[in-house]
Design a protein around this motif. Structure first.
Motif, PDB file in Angstrom:
ATOM      1  N   TRP A 190      27.699 -37.856  88.470  1.00  0.00           N
ATOM      2  CA  TRP A 190      26.723 -38.890  88.849  1.00  0.00           C
ATOM      3  C   TRP A 190      25.724 -39.105  87.705  1.00  0.00           C
ATOM      4  CZ3 TRP A 190      24.239 -38.847  94.452  1.00  0.00           C
ATOM      5  CH2 TRP A 190      23.684 -40.093  94.722  1.00  0.00           C
ATOM      6  N   VAL A 191      25.251 -37.990  87.135  1.00  0.00           N
ATOM      7  CA  VAL A 191      24.291 -38.082  86.020  1.00  0.00           C
ATOM      8  C   VAL A 191      24.928 -38.816  84.835  1.00  0.00           C
ATOM      9  CG1 VAL A 191      22.968 -36.724  84.336  1.00  0.00           C
ATOM     10  CG2 VAL A 191      23.013 -36.023  86.757  1.00  0.00           C
ATOM     11  N   THR A 192      26.182 -38.477  84.536  1.00  0.00           N
ATOM     12  CA  THR A 192      26.897 -39.133  83.430  1.00  0.00           C
ATOM     13  C   THR A 192      27.115 -40.614  83.717  1.00  0.00           C
ATOM     14  OG1 THR A 192      28.045 -37.039  83.100  1.00  0.00           O
ATOM     15  CG2 THR A 192      28.974 -38.959  81.989  1.00  0.00           C
ATOM     16  N   THR A 193      27.490 -40.912  84.963  1.00  0.00           N
ATOM     17  CA  THR A 193      27.731 -42.304  85.354  1.00  0.00           C
ATOM     18  C   THR A 193      26.448 -43.129  85.224  1.00  0.00           C
ATOM     19  OG1 THR A 193      29.474 -41.576  86.844  1.00  0.00           O
ATOM     20  CG2 THR A 193      28.588 -43.771  87.234  1.00  0.00           C
ATOM     21  N   LEU A 194      25.330 -42.512  85.554  1.00  0.00           N
ATOM     22  CA  LEU A 194      24.048 -43.227  85.423  1.00  0.00           C
ATOM     23  C   LEU A 194      23.712 -43.490  83.952  1.00  0.00           C
ATOM     24  CD1 LEU A 194      22.003 -41.468  88.262  1.00  0.00           C
ATOM     25  CD2 LEU A 194      22.843 -43.829  88.253  1.00  0.00           C
ATOM     26  N   ASP A 195      24.171 -42.599  83.054  1.00  0.00           N
ATOM     27  CA  ASP A 195      24.017 -42.887  81.614  1.00  0.00           C
ATOM     28  C   ASP A 195      24.765 -44.171  81.257  1.00  0.00           C
ATOM     29  OD1 ASP A 195      22.347 -40.937  80.573  1.00  0.00           O
ATOM     30  OD2 ASP A 195      23.971 -39.464  80.346  1.00  0.00           O
ATOM     31  N   ALA A 196      25.984 -44.303  81.798  1.00  0.00           N
ATOM     32  CA  ALA A 196      26.778 -45.518  81.538  1.00  0.00           C
ATOM     33  C   ALA A 196      26.075 -46.748  82.119  1.00  0.00           C
ATOM     34  CB  ALA A 196      28.177 -45.367  82.129  1.00  0.00           C
ATOM     35  N   LEU A 197      25.476 -46.586  83.287  1.00  0.00           N
ATOM     36  CA  LEU A 197      24.736 -47.701  83.897  1.00  0.00           C
ATOM     37  C   LEU A 197      23.586 -48.140  82.989  1.00  0.00           C
ATOM     38  CD1 LEU A 197      24.035 -49.573  86.318  1.00  0.00           C
ATOM     39  CD2 LEU A 197      22.692 -47.674  87.266  1.00  0.00           C
ATOM     40  N   LYS A 198      22.869 -47.170  82.460  1.00  0.00           N
ATOM     41  CA  LYS A 198      21.706 -47.500  81.620  1.00  0.00           C
ATOM     42  C   LYS A 198      22.110 -48.269  80.360  1.00  0.00           C
ATOM     43  CE  LYS A 198      19.718 -43.296  81.563  1.00  0.00           C
ATOM     44  NZ  LYS A 198      18.713 -42.235  81.353  1.00  0.00           N
ATOM     45  N   LYS A 199      23.369 -48.082  79.934  1.00  0.00           N
ATOM     46  CA  LYS A 199      23.839 -48.788  78.717  1.00  0.00           C
ATOM     47  C   LYS A 199      24.095 -50.262  78.962  1.00  0.00           C
ATOM     48  CE  LYS A 199      25.677 -44.897  76.119  1.00  0.00           C
ATOM     49  NZ  LYS A 199      26.388 -43.863  76.902  1.00  0.00           N
ATOM     50  N   LEU A 200      24.262 -50.660  80.235  1.00  0.00           N
ATOM     51  CA  LEU A 200      24.456 -52.088  80.510  1.00  0.00           C
ATOM     52  C   LEU A 200      23.164 -52.838  80.193  1.00  0.00           C
ATOM     53  CD1 LEU A 200      26.323 -52.046  83.967  1.00  0.00           C
ATOM     54  CD2 LEU A 200      27.322 -52.365  81.693  1.00  0.00           C
ATOM     55  N   ASP A 201      23.336 -54.082  79.726  1.00  0.00           N
ATOM     56  CA  ASP A 201      22.177 -54.903  79.384  1.00  0.00           C
ATOM     57  C   ASP A 201      21.738 -55.671  80.633  1.00  0.00           C
ATOM     58  OD1 ASP A 201      20.277 -56.409  78.131  1.00  0.00           O
ATOM     59  OD2 ASP A 201      21.715 -57.758  77.131  1.00  0.00           O
ATOM     60  N   PHE A 202      20.708 -55.162  81.310  1.00  0.00           N
ATOM     61  CA  PHE A 202      20.209 -55.868  82.492  1.00  0.00           C
ATOM     62  C   PHE A 202      18.688 -55.780  82.584  1.00  0.00           C
ATOM     63  CE2 PHE A 202      21.079 -51.537  83.993  1.00  0.00           C
ATOM     64  CZ  PHE A 202      19.947 -51.229  84.738  1.00  0.00           C
ATOM     65  N   ASN A 203      18.122 -56.760  83.274  1.00  0.00           N
ATOM     66  CA  ASN A 203      16.667 -56.794  83.486  1.00  0.00           C
ATOM     67  C   ASN A 203      16.271 -56.450  84.918  1.00  0.00           C
ATOM     68  OD1 ASN A 203      16.296 -57.703  80.839  1.00  0.00           O
ATOM     69  ND2 ASN A 203      16.611 -59.834  81.469  1.00  0.00           N
ATOM     70  N   VAL A 204      17.220 -56.649  85.843  1.00  0.00           N
ATOM     71  CA  VAL A 204      16.930 -56.374  87.249  1.00  0.00           C
ATOM     72  C   VAL A 204      18.084 -55.589  87.861  1.00  0.00           C
ATOM     73  CG1 VAL A 204      16.237 -57.348  89.477  1.00  0.00           C
ATOM     74  CG2 VAL A 204      15.835 -58.658  87.394  1.00  0.00           C
ATOM     75  N   ASP A 205      17.742 -54.530  88.582  1.00  0.00           N
ATOM     76  CA  ASP A 205      18.728 -53.782  89.365  1.00  0.00           C
ATOM     77  C   ASP A 205      18.460 -54.073  90.840  1.00  0.00           C
ATOM     78  OD1 ASP A 205      20.053 -51.779  90.899  1.00  0.00           O
ATOM     79  OD2 ASP A 205      20.089 -50.432  89.175  1.00  0.00           O
ATOM     80  N   LEU A 206      19.513 -54.516  91.546  1.00  0.00           N
ATOM     81  CA  LEU A 206      19.413 -54.798  92.977  1.00  0.00           C
ATOM     82  C   LEU A 206      20.127 -53.666  93.720  1.00  0.00           C
ATOM     83  CD1 LEU A 206      20.350 -58.598  92.762  1.00  0.00           C
ATOM     84  CD2 LEU A 206      18.063 -57.566  92.730  1.00  0.00           C
ATOM     85  N   PRO A 207      19.373 -52.722  94.276  1.00  0.00           N
ATOM     86  CA  PRO A 207      20.002 -51.538  94.861  1.00  0.00           C
ATOM     87  C   PRO A 207      20.453 -51.732  96.306  1.00  0.00           C
ATOM     88  CG  PRO A 207      17.627 -51.275  94.886  1.00  0.00           C
ATOM     89  CD  PRO A 207      17.908 -52.643  94.282  1.00  0.00           C
ATOM     90  N   GLY A 208      21.300 -50.829  96.778  1.00  0.00           N
ATOM     91  CA  GLY A 208      21.808 -50.873  98.154  1.00  0.00           C
ATOM     92  C   GLY A 208      20.739 -50.584  99.194  1.00  0.00           C
TER      93      GLY A 208
END
Ligand code: ZN
Length: 350
Positions: free
Chosen positions: A257-275
Motif C-alpha cells: 500500500w505504501v509503495t502503491t501510494l508512491d506511484a499515486l504521488k507520481k501522477l500529475d494531478f491537482n485534485v484527488d477525489l476520494p471514496g
C-alpha cells in the motif's frame, strides 16, 4: 464528538446519512460550485466532472462526456444508486454508459445491479474474482457494518425511544429509527453484481475529447484498487486507496500500500477525489497516510511478536501522533478489523 454505534464503521460508512458528520479530516477544504440534488450534492471540479456526496456508502464521481456519462462507484444499495442516477439528470440528460468500481467493498459496488447489460461496469480482474468468489455478504466489511440494522438493533432503538423523556431527543431518535428502517429494507435488495469489463494494469477510455485512464498501481486498500485518472484535467479519483481520512484496513496489503501510494504521488494531478471524505489537493496528506500505515504495521508487528492477541493489540497501539493529520484518531487504539488483518498479512508474508 459523542461516540455512538455508528462509530464502528470506520472507512465503510454505511450509515452516511446519519454519520456523515463523523468524517473529520485535516485536509484543507477546497471550494467548488455546488449543484444540490434531492439526495446527492455535486461539486463541480472541472467541466463535466463532479464529486458527489450524500448517498449511502461511498462518495462518487460523475464524468460527463460528449455522448454519455461515466460514474465512479455505485454506493451501498440499489436504492442509493437509483437516487444517484436520478440526481445526475440535474447535470445532464446523457445516459450513464460506464461505471467504474474502484474496489470490491459493498459500499462501492452494491448499487451495480440497477444497471442493464448495455452499461459497461469496469474494474480490475482481481475485483471480479473477489466479487465472484469471496461470498461478500458473509464476511467483512459487510458483516460488522450492516449488523447495526439487524431487527434486534432496531427493536433496541424502539425501546430507547419509548423510554426517552426528553421530547427533542425523542424526535431525534425517531428520525434515526425511520432512516435505519429504510436502510434495513434497502439492504435486503442488495445482490452483488460483478463488473462485465476487466483489465489487469491499465485501460484507457476515449470518449470524444475526454481521456479517462483506469490504473492499477499495485495492491493496497485491497488486492485490486482502481485509480481513475483524467490526465488533461489533472484529476484523480482514488476510491479508498487514498481517502482524506483513515481508510478501513481489513483487506489491506500494508507494505505494498505504501509503495502503491508512491506511484499515486507520481501522477500529475491537482485534485484527488476520494471514496470517503473530501476532495484534497495536497500530496502531503498521502505522505502522512503512508507514515500512519508504516507506524501501525510496525507497532502491531511488535505486539504480535510478544504474543499479544490481535484484539489486545488493537487497544494498545498508539497512533495519536498522527491525529494532527487524521483527527478521527481521538486516543490510543485502532480498528480491530484492520489489526486482525495486519496479523493475517504478517503470517502470509512468512
Ligand atoms: Zn473500501
Amino acid at each position: 464528538m459523542k461516540s455512538c454505534h455508528f462509530a464502528l464503521v470506520i472507512g465503510v460508512a454505511v450509515a452516511l446519512p446519519l454519520g456523515a458528520q463523523a468524517q473529520p479530516s485535516s485536509a484543507k477544504p477546497m471550494s467548488f460550485p455546488v449543484v444540490q440534488g434531492k439526495t446527492y450534492k455535486f461539486e463541480k471540479i472541472a467541466d463535466g466532472v463532479y464529486y458527489a456526496t450524500g448517498g449511502l456508502g461511498s462518495n462518487n464521481v460523475v464524468i460527463v462526456n460528449d455522448q454519455d456519462v461515466l460514474i465512479v462507484d455505485t454506493g451501498t444499495t440499489p436504492a442509493t444508486a437509483r437516487a444517484f442516477v436520478a440526481d445526475i439528470k440535474m447535470l445532464t440528460d446523457k445516459p450513464v454508459r460506464y461505471v467504474v468500481n474502484t474496489h470490491w467493498h459493498y459500499d462501492h459496488t452494491d448499487g451495480n445491479s440497477i444497471f442493464g447489460p448495455e452499461v459497461q461496469i469496469i474494474a480490475t480482474d482481481f475485483l471480479r474474482t473477489a466479487m465472484t468468489t469471496f461470498d461478500v455478504l458473509n464476511r467483512e466489511p459487510w458483516k460488522t457494518s450492516t449488523a447495526q440494522y439487524a431487527p434486534a438493533q432496531l427493536d433496541a432503538l424502539k425501546k430507547q425511544i419509548a423510554d426517552e423523556k426528553n421530547a427533542g431527543r425523542k424526535a431525534e431518535l425517531t428520525k434515526q429509527l425511520a432512516d435505519m428502517t429504510k436502510i434495513a429494507a434497502d439492504l435486503k435488495e442488495v445482490k452483488p453484481m460483478p463488473p462485465n469489463v476487466t483489465y489487469s494494469t491499465k485501460m484507457v477510455l476515449h470518449r470524444g475529447a475526454r481521456e479517462i485512464d483506469f490504473l492499477f498501481l499495485g495492491r493496497g486498500h485491497t488486492g485490486g484498487d482502481t485509480v481513475v485518472y483524467l490526465p488533461k484535467e489533472k484529476i484523480v479519483a482514488t476510491g479508498d486507496l487514498m481517502e482524506s481520512r483513515l481508510a478501513y484496513m481489513g483487506d489491506a496489503f500494508f507494505d505494498e500500500w505504501v509503495t502503491t501510494l508512491d506511484a499515486l504521488k507520481k501522477l500529475d494531478f491537482n485534485v484527488d477525489l476520494p471514496g470517503h471524505g473530501i476532495p484534497f489537493g495536497d500530496k502531503g496528506l498521502i505522505t502522512a497516510f503512508q507514515s500512519y500505515l508504516t507506524d501501525l504495521t510496525r507497532q502491531v508487528a511488535q505486539l504480535k511478536s510478544q504474543g499479544v492477541s490481535a484484539e489486545d493489540a488493537a487497544k494498545r497501539v498508539n497512533l495519536t501522533s498522527h491525529a494532527k493529520d487524521f483527527p478521527q484518531i481521538q486516543g490510543p487504539g485502532a480498528d480491530v478489523r484492520g489489526v486482525r488483518r495486519v496479523y493475517a498479512w504478517l503470517d502470509e508474508k512468512r
